[in-house]
Design an enzyme around this catalytic site. Structure first.
Site, PDB file in Angstrom:
ATOM      1  N   ASP A 279       0.657  -1.165  -0.036  1.00 16.92           N
ATOM      2  CA  ASP A 279      -0.064   0.001  -0.049  1.00 16.92           C
ATOM      3  C   ASP A 279       0.911   1.430  -0.132  1.00 16.92           C
ATOM      4  OD1 ASP A 279      -2.163   1.478   0.045  1.00 16.92           O
ATOM      5  OD2 ASP A 279      -2.874   1.054   1.892  1.00 16.92           O
TER       6      ASP A 279
ATOM      7  N   ASN B 147       1.278   3.527  -2.778  1.00 13.74           N
ATOM      8  CA  ASN B 147       1.924   3.968  -4.139  1.00 13.74           C
ATOM      9  C   ASN B 147       1.401   5.262  -4.543  1.00 13.74           C
ATOM     10  OD1 ASN B 147       3.194   1.501  -4.345  1.00 13.74           O
ATOM     11  ND2 ASN B 147       1.744   0.737  -5.868  1.00 13.74           N
ATOM     12  N   GLY B 148      -0.039   5.260  -4.598  1.00 15.31           N
ATOM     13  CA  GLY B 148      -0.807   6.700  -5.082  1.00 15.31           C
ATOM     14  C   GLY B 148      -0.140   7.811  -3.972  1.00 15.31           C
ATOM     15  N   ARG B 149      -0.073   7.732  -2.707  1.00 12.35           N
ATOM     16  CA  ARG B 149       0.191   8.636  -1.819  1.00 12.35           C
ATOM     17  C   ARG B 149       1.651   9.034  -1.965  1.00 12.35           C
ATOM     18  NH1 ARG B 149      -1.336   6.018   3.259  1.00 12.35           N
ATOM     19  NH2 ARG B 149      -1.588   4.290   1.960  1.00 12.35           N
ATOM     20  N   TRP B 150       2.540   8.251  -2.271  1.00 13.51           N
ATOM     21  CA  TRP B 150       3.769   8.529  -2.607  1.00 13.51           C
ATOM     22  C   TRP B 150       3.962   9.363  -3.576  1.00 13.51           C
ATOM     23  CZ3 TRP B 150       7.118   7.406  -6.722  1.00 13.51           C
ATOM     24  CH2 TRP B 150       8.781   7.388  -6.353  1.00 13.51           C
TER      25      TRP B 150
ATOM     26  N   SER C 227      -7.021  -5.929  -5.891  1.00 10.86           N
ATOM     27  CA  SER C 227      -8.256  -6.135  -5.144  1.00 10.86           C
ATOM     28  C   SER C 227      -9.375  -6.383  -6.030  1.00 10.86           C
ATOM     29  CB  SER C 227      -8.319  -5.405  -4.028  1.00 10.86           C
ATOM     30  OG  SER C 227      -8.908  -4.273  -4.159  1.00 10.86           O
TER      31      SER C 227
ATOM     32  N   ASN D 284     -10.419  -2.903  -6.346  1.00 12.16           N
ATOM     33  CA  ASN D 284      -9.709  -1.915  -7.003  1.00 12.16           C
ATOM     34  C   ASN D 284     -10.330  -1.455  -8.784  1.00 12.16           C
ATOM     35  OD1 ASN D 284      -6.508  -3.060  -5.836  1.00 12.16           O
ATOM     36  ND2 ASN D 284      -7.891  -1.402  -5.316  1.00 12.16           N
ATOM     37  N   TRP D 285     -11.173  -2.601  -9.073  1.00 12.95           N
ATOM     38  CA  TRP D 285     -11.897  -2.293 -10.281  1.00 12.95           C
ATOM     39  C   TRP D 285     -12.698  -0.998 -10.161  1.00 12.95           C
ATOM     40  CZ3 TRP D 285     -10.145  -5.136 -14.024  1.00 12.95           C
ATOM     41  CH2 TRP D 285      -9.739  -6.311 -13.919  1.00 12.95           C
TER      42      TRP D 285
ATOM     43  N   ARG E 172       2.240  -4.956   5.936  1.00 10.12           N
ATOM     44  CA  ARG E 172       1.149  -4.069   5.300  1.00 10.12           C
ATOM     45  C   ARG E 172       2.020  -2.741   5.485  1.00 10.12           C
ATOM     46  NH1 ARG E 172      -5.002  -2.859   4.304  1.00 10.12           N
ATOM     47  NH2 ARG E 172      -4.632  -1.103   3.141  1.00 10.12           N
TER      48      ARG E 172
HETATM   49  C1  FPP Z   1      -1.838   0.132  -3.409  1.00  5.93           C
HETATM   50  O1  FPP Z   1      -1.445   1.224  -3.620  1.00  5.93           O
HETATM   51  C2  FPP Z   1      -1.484  -0.673  -4.511  1.00  5.93           C
HETATM   52  C3  FPP Z   1      -2.088  -1.292  -5.453  1.00  5.93           C
HETATM   53  C4  FPP Z   1      -3.582  -1.236  -5.597  1.00  5.93           C
HETATM   54  C5  FPP Z   1      -1.602  -1.764  -6.556  1.00  5.93           C
HETATM   55  C6  FPP Z   1      -0.255  -2.489  -6.253  1.00  5.93           C
HETATM   56  C7  FPP Z   1       0.626  -2.609  -7.496  1.00  5.93           C
HETATM   57  C8  FPP Z   1       2.002  -2.632  -7.276  1.00  5.93           C
HETATM   58  C9  FPP Z   1       2.840  -2.552  -6.725  1.00  5.93           C
HETATM   59  C10 FPP Z   1       2.608  -2.478  -9.060  1.00  5.93           C
HETATM   60  C11 FPP Z   1       2.147  -3.749  -9.856  1.00  5.93           C
HETATM   61  C12 FPP Z   1       2.360  -5.006  -9.440  1.00  5.93           C
HETATM   62  C13 FPP Z   1       2.848  -5.813  -9.957  1.00  5.93           C
HETATM   63  C14 FPP Z   1       2.982  -7.262  -9.310  1.00  5.93           C
HETATM   64  C15 FPP Z   1       4.050  -6.000 -11.075  1.00  5.93           C
HETATM   65  P1  FPP Z   1      -2.486   2.642  -3.604  1.00  5.93           P
HETATM   66  O2  FPP Z   1      -2.488   3.129  -4.889  1.00  5.93           O
HETATM   67  O3  FPP Z   1      -3.888   2.248  -2.871  1.00  5.93           O
HETATM   68  O4  FPP Z   1      -1.908   3.754  -2.592  1.00  5.93           O
HETATM   69  P2  FPP Z   1      -2.758   4.854  -1.767  1.00  5.93           P
HETATM   70  O5  FPP Z   1      -3.332   4.052  -0.473  1.00  5.93           O
HETATM   71  O6  FPP Z   1      -1.152   5.839  -1.533  1.00  5.93           O
HETATM   72  O7  FPP Z   1      -3.540   5.609  -2.692  1.00  5.93           O
END
Ligand code: FPP
Length: 248
Positions: A21, A23-26, A66, A69-70, A189
Site C-alpha cells: 500500500d 503507491n498513490g500517496r507516494w 483487489s 480496485n476495479w 502491510r
Molecule cells: C496500493 O497502493 C497498491 C495497489 C492497488 C497496486 C499494487 C501494484 C503494484 C505494486 C504494481 C504492480 C504489481 C505487480 C505485481 C507488477 P494505493 O494506490 O492504494 O496507494 P494509496 O493508498 O497511497 O492511494
C-alpha cells in the site's frame, strides 16, 4: 545476489503475504500522477521477490489488485494492467533463473485477455520451478474466495460426492485459491493503514502482523529484512502457553 546482511534474522518465515500500500500517496507527495507511484512500486516488487528468494522464503503472496480496485478510475486500472503485463514479460527469465513458480490467486476470468494470456504463459513456463512460489493476488477478495469454496463444497454435498458431516477445515482450505500451500506466517502491510482489507482472511488466522508507515515504493531490501527480523523476535503460541512451548 547479496549475502543476507544487516538485521539479525533468527527465523525465516515459510510464507510471507504483503499488502503493498501507499503507491498513490507516494506519487501525490511528489506531485506526480498515481501511476508514477505504481511504476516505482514495481521496482519494490522486484527487490522484495529477489530478497525473499535469497533468504529462503518458500511462498510469497503479493496483493497486486483487489476485487475493490476495479472501482478505481479506468485510466488507473488500465495503467496497472499494463504494468502487470510488462512485469510478467520482463521477469520470466529471472523467475526461471531463480527457480520461482508463478501462481495467480483471484478471479483470473475478470482480467483483460492479453494479461490473462501472459499470466498463463508465465505460469506454464515456471510450473516446474520449486524453490519459491510467488502468488500474485489479482482481482482477489477473500470473502468471495470463501464463498467460491463454499459453493464448490455445497455442490459436492448436493451431488452426493461429500457428506455434510465430513466437512472440516482441511476441506475448506483445499478449496481456496491457496490450496496445497501453507498459511502465511508473516503478514506485512506498508503505507500506514492497519487493516487486512479482505486479504487472505482464512489463511491469516495465525499469522504475525507487521505494519509499517513506509510507503510501498520505499519498501526495499533493508525494510523487508527488518520485517523478517522482527518476525524472528515474536513468539508464536498457536493457543498454547509459553511454558508448554518450552517443554516442546
Ligand atoms: C496500493 O497502493 C497498491 C495497489 C492497488 C497496486 C499494487 C501494484 C503494484 C505494486 C504494481 C504492480 C504489481 C505487480 C505485481 C507488477 P494505493 O494506490 O492504494 O496507494 P494509496 O493508498 O497511497 O492511494
Amino acid at each position: 545476489m547479496h549475502a543476507a546482511s544487516s538485521p539479525d534474522i533468527r527465523l525465516v518465515p515459510v510464507h510471507v503475504a504483503i499488502v503493498m500500500d501507499g503507491n498513490g500517496r507516494w506519487a501525490e507527495e511528489r506531485k506526480r500522477p498515481r501511476l508514477f507511484g505504481h511504476k516505482a512500486g514495481v521496482d519494490s516488487v522486484r527487490t522484495v521477490v529477489e530478497t525473499a528468494r535469497e533468504i529462503g522464503v518458500r511462498h510469497l503472496t503479493l496483493y497486486a489488485f483487489s476485487t475493490e480496485n476495479w472501482r478505481r478510475p479506468a485510466f488507473e486500472v488500465k495503467g496497472l494492467m499494463t504494468l502487470l503485463k510488462a512485469y510478467l514479460q520482463s521477469e520470466l527469465t529471472t523467475m526461471l533463473k531463480n527457480d520461482i513458480h508463478l501462481l495467480c490467486i483471484g478471479q483470473q476470468d475478470r482480467l483483460p485477455a492479453d494479461v490473462r494470456k501472459t499470466l498463463d504463459m508465465v505460469m506454464a513456463k515456471t510450473a516446474h520451478c520449486s524453490s519459491m512460489t510467488l502468488n500474485l493476488a489479482l482481482s482477489y477478495g477473500s470473502r468471495s474466495e470463501i464463498v467460491r469454496a463454499v459453493r464448490q463444497l455445497a455442490g459436492k454435498c448436493a451431488g452426493g460426492e461429500l457428506a455434510v458431516r465430513d466437512l472440516n477445515e482441511e476441506l475448506v482450505a483445499s478449496h481456496l485459491y491457496t490450496a496445497g500451500q501453507p498459511d502465511p506466517d508473516l503478514f506485512i502491510r506498508t503505507g500506514g493503514e492497519r487493516r487486512l482489507s479482505n486479504f487472505l482472511l482464512w489463511q491469516l488466522s495465525y499469522a504475525e502482523l507487521y505494519f509499517t508507515d513506509i510507503k510501498w515504493p520505499e519498501f526495499g531490501r533493508e525494510q523487508f529484512l527488518e520485517a523478517i527480523a522482527v518476525y524472528g523476535t515474536r513468539q508464536r503460541r498457536f493457543g498454547k502457553t509459553g511454558a508448554q512451548l518450552r517443554q516442546g
